[in-house]
Design an enzyme around this catalytic site. Sequence first.
Site, short mmCIF file in Angstrom:
data_model
loop_
_atom_site.label_atom_id
_atom_site.label_comp_id
_atom_site.label_asym_id
_atom_site.label_seq_id
_atom_site.Cartn_x
_atom_site.Cartn_y
_atom_site.Cartn_z
N GLY A 1 22.51 26.95 66.21
CA GLY A 1 21.32 26.73 67.04
C GLY A 1 20.62 28.03 67.38
O GLY A 1 19.62 28.05 68.08
N ALA B 1 23.48 38.01 62.38
CA ALA B 1 22.17 38.50 61.92
C ALA B 1 22.33 39.71 60.99
O ALA B 1 21.79 39.73 59.88
CB ALA B 1 21.29 38.86 63.12
N ASN C 1 13.25 38.43 64.56
CA ASN C 1 12.30 37.35 64.83
C ASN C 1 12.00 37.34 66.32
O ASN C 1 12.86 36.99 67.15
CB ASN C 1 12.91 36.00 64.39
N THR D 1 12.67 33.62 68.03
CA THR D 1 14.04 33.14 68.21
C THR D 1 14.84 34.14 69.05
O THR D 1 15.73 33.73 69.82
CB THR D 1 14.75 32.90 66.86
N GLU E 1 25.00 37.50 72.33
CA GLU E 1 25.77 37.63 73.57
C GLU E 1 25.08 38.46 74.66
O GLU E 1 25.19 38.14 75.85
CB GLU E 1 27.09 38.30 73.27
#
Lengths: 734, 338
Positions: free
Chosen positions: A463, A506, A626, A629, A700
């Site tokens: 998600g 990522a 991004n 996001t 995190e």
Amino acid sequence: MTSYIGTATSRVDGRAKVTGEARYAGEFKAIRLAHAAVVESAIPKGRISRIDTGAARRVAGVLDVLTHENRPRMADTDKAWKDDVAPEDGSPFRPLYDDRIMFSGQPIALVLGEDWETARYAASLVDIQYDKQDFVTDLRQQHDQAFVVEKPDKPHGDADKAFAAASVRHEAEYYIPTEHHNPMELFASTVVWDGGGKLTVYDKTQGVQNVQRYLCSVFDKAPDDLRVISPYVGGAFGAGLRPQYQVVLATLGALALRRSVRLVLTRQQMYGLGYRPATIERLALGASANGTLDALTHEAIAVTSQFEEFSRNDTGWAALLYKSTNANYVHKLARLDLPTSSDMRAPGAATGVYALECAMDELAIALKLDPVELRLRCYSDRDQNEDLPYTSKALRECYRQGAEAFGWKARKAEPRSMRDGSDLVGWGMATGVWEALQMPMAVRIVLGANGHAEVFCAASDIGTGTYTIMAQVAADALGLPIDNITIRLGDSTLPQAPVEGGSWMAASTAHAIAATAEEIRGELLALAKRIKDSPLADARPEDVALADGRLVSKLDASRAISIADAMRSGAIERIEKEKTNTFAEDKKHARNTHSAVFAEVKVDEQLGVIRVTRVVSAVAAGRILNAKTAHSQIMGSVVWGIGMALHEETVFDHRFGRIMNANIAEYHVPVNADVHDIKVIFVDEPDDLVNPMGIKGLGEIGIVGVAAAIANAVYHATGKRIRDLPITLDKVMR
Amino acid sequence: MIPFHYARANDVADAVRMISADPAAKFIAGGTNLVDLMKENVERPSRLIDISRLPLDTIEPTADGGLRIGALVPNSDLAYHPLVEQRYPLLASAILAGASAQLRNMASTGGNLLQRTRCAYFYDTVTPCNKREPGSGCSAIGGINRIHAILGTSENCIATHPSDMCVALAALDARVRVTGPAGERAMAFDDFHRLPGDTPQTDTNLLPDEIVTAIELPALGFADNYSYLKIRDRLSYAFALVSIAAALELEGGAIKQARLALGGVAHKPWRNTAAEAALRGQRADQASFSRAADILLRDAKGYEHNAFKIELARRGIIRTLTQAAQATPQSQYDKKIR
């Protein structure tokens, strides 16, 4: 050429998610699908003396009832039950293995029926007799029995002596209660019986390959006979890192029935899984009058189960943030009759840094220093544990930009000095810190002559936006429009990937895509050179790039060949490459992300009702892939931090060893009314040391420090220091 | 969930006949509480009698200037009905303080009266609970009791009634119309819910074979000086720690008539006529409000986790009466307490 990296690209999977086209583990269909329901233990510790499944079996539509007495065979060694991310020490939980009860809510029988309602009803008819044993579920009661566990942090000097001699001291204990993840999607598995003993397992997990290896090990299956698929995950936050018991039970059911089985846990049953451990933190800070630290002691006592030793790093974060002449760290675990605690967003840091940053606030007050100023005076440009510089650390800039956006300089230092009508206004701040990790992983790219590419990897998108950032990186690396990129994730047969956790996805995926795209480009160049009078005949691989569907010389943009022409020259339709990322080993730098969080609370003076009216989170986390996001990640983390500060607490009745608020009506998380203005700032942090693309990860960092900033703001508003979370109105009124 | 039969009632008489024939049956309207309890095996009806299609969904003015609210009017329709907004804004406000928009759309007026406590032990069939299993003991006494009662408790039960709407109805002197085999009767709102005493399993004085058909409000609606203040552990979608419905009729600076009811503090919406009487004829100021609060809370008793509610209720009463007197009722949208 368009560059997608860094832009606010909308989620490529957004449409599938809002239309319901995206399938989740409990939604996959199968022929002759049976439905399972779990019977849980009512007691926290003991043995099952008798289990009577007769009444359940007599219900029309019930296919079987599995218990430890009649289940199919499962592995009998701890090693076989250890998944990739299991704690090193201990004996992993084995559902339905034997008659031992180790926690309330433990699964002890599985009812299999033709439909869910039948299975669930029959589950209520299973009659269990127990031999009960004494138990303990209260950390405070088990406090003295806690044992020390080794941590990477390195004490230095004599912190006790320095503390005793310090001119300004602060010492206090902080408490964080047990918290549960509560992802929106329930834990579920649909195990499809493919015939001949082969299984396809649709599971809610953060790592399909971890689950695949685990199930093959537990059920002694050949790797080719069991495939695990998880294309979409409706939130997990660490709860899905380890395989959860429902995937074992659904597999057990399928093997027993020799047909497909679905098991969806109830919300209440999800409180029988892992949790953020309740933790007692003790901080002792000794400072010179000028605001430098002479002594820093951080002790943590966290909960684990009786059968495994789960622990994370609560105590080492201070050494990354603050210089102290002397430092001591002690991390302890207390065993309780509960499931094993688990990773939950920023494990260790969310709790440890909460205590540290509240303690720093209290020290600043004792020193009569502005809280930001104290942090700047103690600021460390080196990791004190390893005595290493950072690949990058733009934390000073986080403080500066965060403070400016918040308007910090208008703060009056005195508690209860700022008001808005009947509300007391408080401004507080805290620092956040997390690790910048990266893991080996592979991707396969299949590029077609039509200029469309598919990117395959076993990684999960829980998600966070992994699909989207992978599409952005692939589009840039292959020089294609993002609509021409398809990302395929969450299948154990795809190129290897670690579990999605630790904020490493990522950086790991981006570099794996870049490495594989480079191979593709090399092959295209070889093909292009074969074209008669090729304009790229003499081009070296490093001098060409993929852009706008063509291979282009970086030295002379007029020299180019389209992907289609290159492939035609080789009479091929597609190029397929798979490559694993590689990261240069660097033991000379510490790698971390940082943040500065500023919070405003308004507290009704008489009634103690708290509203978190503003939060500014300034984050330094390398290159942001991004903007959209990334913003969502941090915003969601801040909301969770509000919950950690004001709402979240798993409530136990220690007389029964049971959780009394095992549902999301009574286990409070923030609702819309609790969330006001949240501003997210990404501080520019170029970093070519952490990895070639300068990516650090964001999963995190956003939650770390938020609860402390709010607790410090509540103190500033009210003059009341509340160290035990959550900060409820009765504690403010007291 | 235990298997059950389902039947649909055609009219009120039919519903009464059906419930009389099967003492283990239950009516279902919105089902927002009953279905939850059935999933937990707390409620185990043999039969659900669906009354959701009965023609009890209208709101009409009565001859004496009051309002008659059908038992099946959804909570949201009631809260946003023009006559309720204009004449009984206290009721509208209390309803909007409760649950979520989705639940209010489903929940019926009659069902709201009959919702059961949110005591965790009542919901957890593993633990003793006198309300769920008479004689098994009260786990909340000596257990987790943050949301529990401070008034009208017994040694058998310290559960609270969770409704917001009912607190306003109590303050407004509503009447409850019910129909049973012997015909229709009306109950004062205060007589509808019970204190736990020795029979905590019985929440109300509605007989097992009766059905709630309507709520009637008297003409006096306190539309000028009222407030509903709900204090809870998050700013929306949580049950009240303490909620206060206050309504005043003022003449000059003096109180001509006062109403005060509390939620979240007892087994029923808590009204204390002595506290209201003490306000009558007094100035609408802090001193009078404080005296009324002291009277209302004189016999309050706290337990391990909820003792704070006594002081919270005292401060809340004063605050809510102040809001009512100043005609600045608490907004249910902006969560800042006025």
